[in-house]
Write a protein that holds these residues in place. Structure first.
Motif, PDB file in Angstrom:
ATOM      1  N   UNK A 181     -10.277 -38.806   8.354  1.00  0.00           N
ATOM      2  CA  UNK A 181      -9.350 -37.951   7.617  1.00  0.00           C
ATOM      3  C   UNK A 181      -9.094 -36.659   8.381  1.00  0.00           C
ATOM      4  N   UNK A 182      -7.837 -36.233   8.369  1.00  0.00           N
ATOM      5  CA  UNK A 182      -7.448 -34.988   9.031  1.00  0.00           C
ATOM      6  C   UNK A 182      -6.296 -34.371   8.253  1.00  0.00           C
ATOM      7  N   UNK A 183      -6.461 -33.107   7.855  1.00  0.00           N
ATOM      8  CA  UNK A 183      -5.416 -32.389   7.113  1.00  0.00           C
ATOM      9  C   UNK A 183      -4.969 -33.153   5.864  1.00  0.00           C
ATOM     10  N   UNK A 184      -5.936 -33.749   5.193  1.00  0.00           N
ATOM     11  CA  UNK A 184      -5.640 -34.456   3.958  1.00  0.00           C
ATOM     12  C   UNK A 184      -5.006 -35.818   4.138  1.00  0.00           C
ATOM     13  N   UNK A 185      -4.871 -36.279   5.386  1.00  0.00           N
ATOM     14  CA  UNK A 185      -4.251 -37.571   5.659  1.00  0.00           C
ATOM     15  C   UNK A 185      -5.273 -38.499   6.302  1.00  0.00           C
ATOM     16  N   UNK A 215     -16.711 -36.084  17.392  1.00  0.00           N
ATOM     17  CA  UNK A 215     -16.940 -34.904  18.239  1.00  0.00           C
ATOM     18  C   UNK A 215     -15.641 -34.410  18.871  1.00  0.00           C
ATOM     19  N   UNK A 216     -14.748 -35.306  19.252  1.00  0.00           N
ATOM     20  CA  UNK A 216     -13.492 -34.875  19.869  1.00  0.00           C
ATOM     21  C   UNK A 216     -12.565 -34.264  18.821  1.00  0.00           C
ATOM     22  N   UNK A 217     -12.575 -34.787  17.644  1.00  0.00           N
ATOM     23  CA  UNK A 217     -11.820 -34.174  16.553  1.00  0.00           C
ATOM     24  C   UNK A 217     -12.330 -32.752  16.304  1.00  0.00           C
ATOM     25  N   UNK A 225      -1.236 -36.314  14.746  1.00  0.00           N
ATOM     26  CA  UNK A 225      -0.567 -37.075  13.689  1.00  0.00           C
ATOM     27  C   UNK A 225      -0.083 -38.390  14.294  1.00  0.00           C
ATOM     28  N   UNK A 226      -0.981 -39.367  14.356  1.00  0.00           N
ATOM     29  CA  UNK A 226      -0.664 -40.635  15.011  1.00  0.00           C
ATOM     30  C   UNK A 226       0.494 -41.326  14.298  1.00  0.00           C
TER      31      UNK A 226
END
Length: 585
Positions: A181-185, A215-217, A225-226
């Motif tokens: 999950x990233x930025x709620x997505x 770790x990279x995130x 945003x893939x």
């Protein structure tokens, strides 16, 4: 109303002989002559590769099956004339190299790099593309790709650039996936592995992959945003491939002859870390010099010390933070890169920007004439990685909690996330903004636009790492030797300024005795000079072009460094810095 799409189809009835049969249909053509090409380059590579050499049996017809005229204005192009707005072309592709640049077709898989596989129409590059992959059902093949799935083996790309950037693995692979999950997505991270190993080995490997992703995130604070909400690792760990890694916008190719059971569980993870990091740094934090990508000419960039080199710095660091390797293993490994860059005579010829310009000549480029790269070239991967190390440790010595992680986040938010291509001067201004004008100007003036070296001893010791020259008094010849048949042969040009160079020894010379002592059958390069120390003058007998010759040389000093993690009690500040640098996030 949507744009007319170009339609492709590929099948593999003669995979045993490395052939695919490709067909393509181009509709709504506006010009009398349709120009079709095979690319000469591939996204992520910088040299020329001439993919047209593996295309033959080309035929063109109109919508009714009527043969059309095909002419060749140059080695890479086919001009089709006489059509009424529709052209259907068919051809055979030979492909037998499985890596990040080429395609490979056999009865284990169809490993497709798109520029090496499909003709394209440069005059219609903005049109959408649909491709029908036809897997061999008798071989249990299925499809993995970053292309958008349409169902029934059909996939789509919005334009030529996305299509060219979308490698595809068709095989009986195993698939694992997890959600991040990233930025709620939520994003799906998929790992398609074509290998001869077990499910248990893949499950174990996936634990490392997940840790690397996390770790990279953490470095950037978020995922890219893939497109289509998915990122896909396309891995082939098979005997028939060639080792490589190649980044793409929402996927990466990973090829290795090391199976997971034969060292790959740890050793292949470095390519995972490197290529996934490129999803930020080079795919979205992108040099302006690579925009737009040119499919017909070599692509030169002066920013590869950052795009590739800083990514290389983070490769080992991410393995360390993820626990795939220990802090000691990571620190021990720094010495090789530092020795290569610090002791190379090439720095007097080119700075990191100019080393980056050499990529079209060294990045999987092919040539048959000898070169003097031992003395004139330092890989921008390695050069950039040691600059990344210096910048990271320098920033961590400053007030305000600065670090290379923080700088990469700043560059990401300024250039990567909004996808604004950058120049080297843009990076300098970003560093001035992040760490102060004086520091930014000085770092770029000394180490990027010039070839000076940072004070690595001071920087490393501030993080509890000893940087020493333990062999300083040992004799050093300055040449790579292959010892066999009672001779030590120079297998490369001697290092400029070294003892071998000053004495006039050259690549191909066969040293038969040193100081009157014949080279023995059981000698090795490490013990040939064991009886001497730096500064000693010795007589050397050698053969050149079959003729005996003699020279005298003054042995140099071993200038190599070691990097050793201090494992005793550290001062609080040093311990905190090292943990912030090497510890997991």
């Amino acid at each position: 109303m949507g744009q007319t799409a170009h339609e492709y189809e590929i099948e593999f009835p003669n995979a045993v002989h490395h052939e695919a049969r490709v067909s393509a249909t181009f509709l709504g053509l506006e010009s009398e002559v349709l120009a079709l090409r095979m690319s000469r380059t591939s996204p992520g590579r910088y040299a020329l590769h001439e993919f047209a050499k593996n295309v033959y049996d080309v035929k063109a017809t109109d919508e009714n099956g009527k043969p059309l005229s095909v002419t060749r204005p140059n080695p890479y192009q086919w001009n089709v004339s006489g059509h009424n707005g529709t052209v259907r072309i068919t051809y055979t592709l030979f492909a037998d190299r499985g890596d990040g640049t080429y395609s490979q077709i056999d009865e284990t898989h169809a490993h497709l790099n798109i520029p090496a596989t499909f003709m394209y129409a440069p005059d219609y590059s903005q049109r959408p593309i649909r491709v029908h992959f036809k897997p061999r059902t008798d071989l249990n093949w299925k499809v993995a790709t970053q292309l958008r799935p349409l169902g029934g083996g059909m996939y789509s790309a919005p334009n030529l650039d996305y299509f060219m950037d979308s490698p595809t693995e068709i095989s009986n692979f195993s698939m694992r996936e997890f959600t991040e999950t990233s930025n709620g997505k939520s994003y799906t991270i998929r790992f398609a592995l074509h290998h001869a190993g077990t499910d248990a080995e893949l499950d174990t490997y996936m634990e490392s992959v997940k840790k690397i992703v996390v770790q990279e995130k953490a470095v950037y604070g978020e995922l890219p945003d893939y497109d289509f909400g998915t990122y896909t690792f396309l891995a082939c760990y098979m005997d028939n491939v060639s080792g490589d890694g190649m980044e793409h916008r929402n996927s990466t190719v990973l090829t290795s002859t090391r199976s997971l059971a034969n060292g790959g569980l740890n050793r292949n993870a470095g390519t995972v870390a490197h290529e996934f990091f490129h999803g930020w740094n080079v795919e979205r934090i992108r040099p302006k010099s690579l925009q737009p990508f040119d499919y017909m000419e070599a692509n030169m960039s002066g920013e590869l010390w950052f795009a590739e080199g800083f990514t290389q710095y983070y490769t080992g660091l991410m393995l360390c933070r993820a626990g795939v390797i220990s802090q000691k293993e990571y620190v021990d490994g720094l010495a090789g890169s530092l020795n290569y860059v610090i002791n190379s005579p090439a720095r007097k010829y080119f700075n990191p920007v100019e080393m980056s310009y050499q990529a079209p000549f060294v990045d999987a480029a092919a040539s048959i004439d000898p070169v003097n790269r031992e003395n004139t070239f330092i890989s921008y991967y390695t050069y950039g990685s040691v600059l990344g190390l210096a910048l990271d440790l320098s920033l961590r010595d400053m007030d305000g909690g600065l670090s290379l992680d923080g700088f990469m986040q700043y560059v990401w938010k300024t250039y990567g996330k909004p996808e604004i291509p950058y120049t080297a001067r843009d990076l300098q201004l970003a560093l001035e903004t992040y760490a102060g004008e004086k520091f930014g100007k000085e770092f770029f003036a000394k180490y990027v636009f010039d070839s000076q070296m940072p004070d690595y001893k001071k920087l490393l010791e501030s993080a509890g790492v000893h940087f020493e020259q333990p062999g300083k008094g040992k004799a050093y010849l300055g040449a790579y030797l292959d010892v066999r048949d009672r001779a030590a042969t120079l297998v490369a040009q001697p290092m400029e300024g070294s003892a071998a160079y000053q004495a006039g020894l050259a690549k191909g010379d066969k040293i038969t005795s040193i100081g009157g002592r014949p080279v023995s059958e059981d000698a090795n390069p490490q013990n040939l000079l064991a009886a001497y120390k730096s500064g000693d003058k010795v007589k050397v007998d050698f053969e050149r072009f079959g003729q005996p010759r003699t020279t005298e040389l003054t042995l140099g000093a071993d200038a190599s460094y070691t990097t050793v993690l201090f494992e005793g009690k550290l001062a609080a500040k040093v311990g905190e810095k090292r943990q912030s640098w090497l510890g997991g996030k």
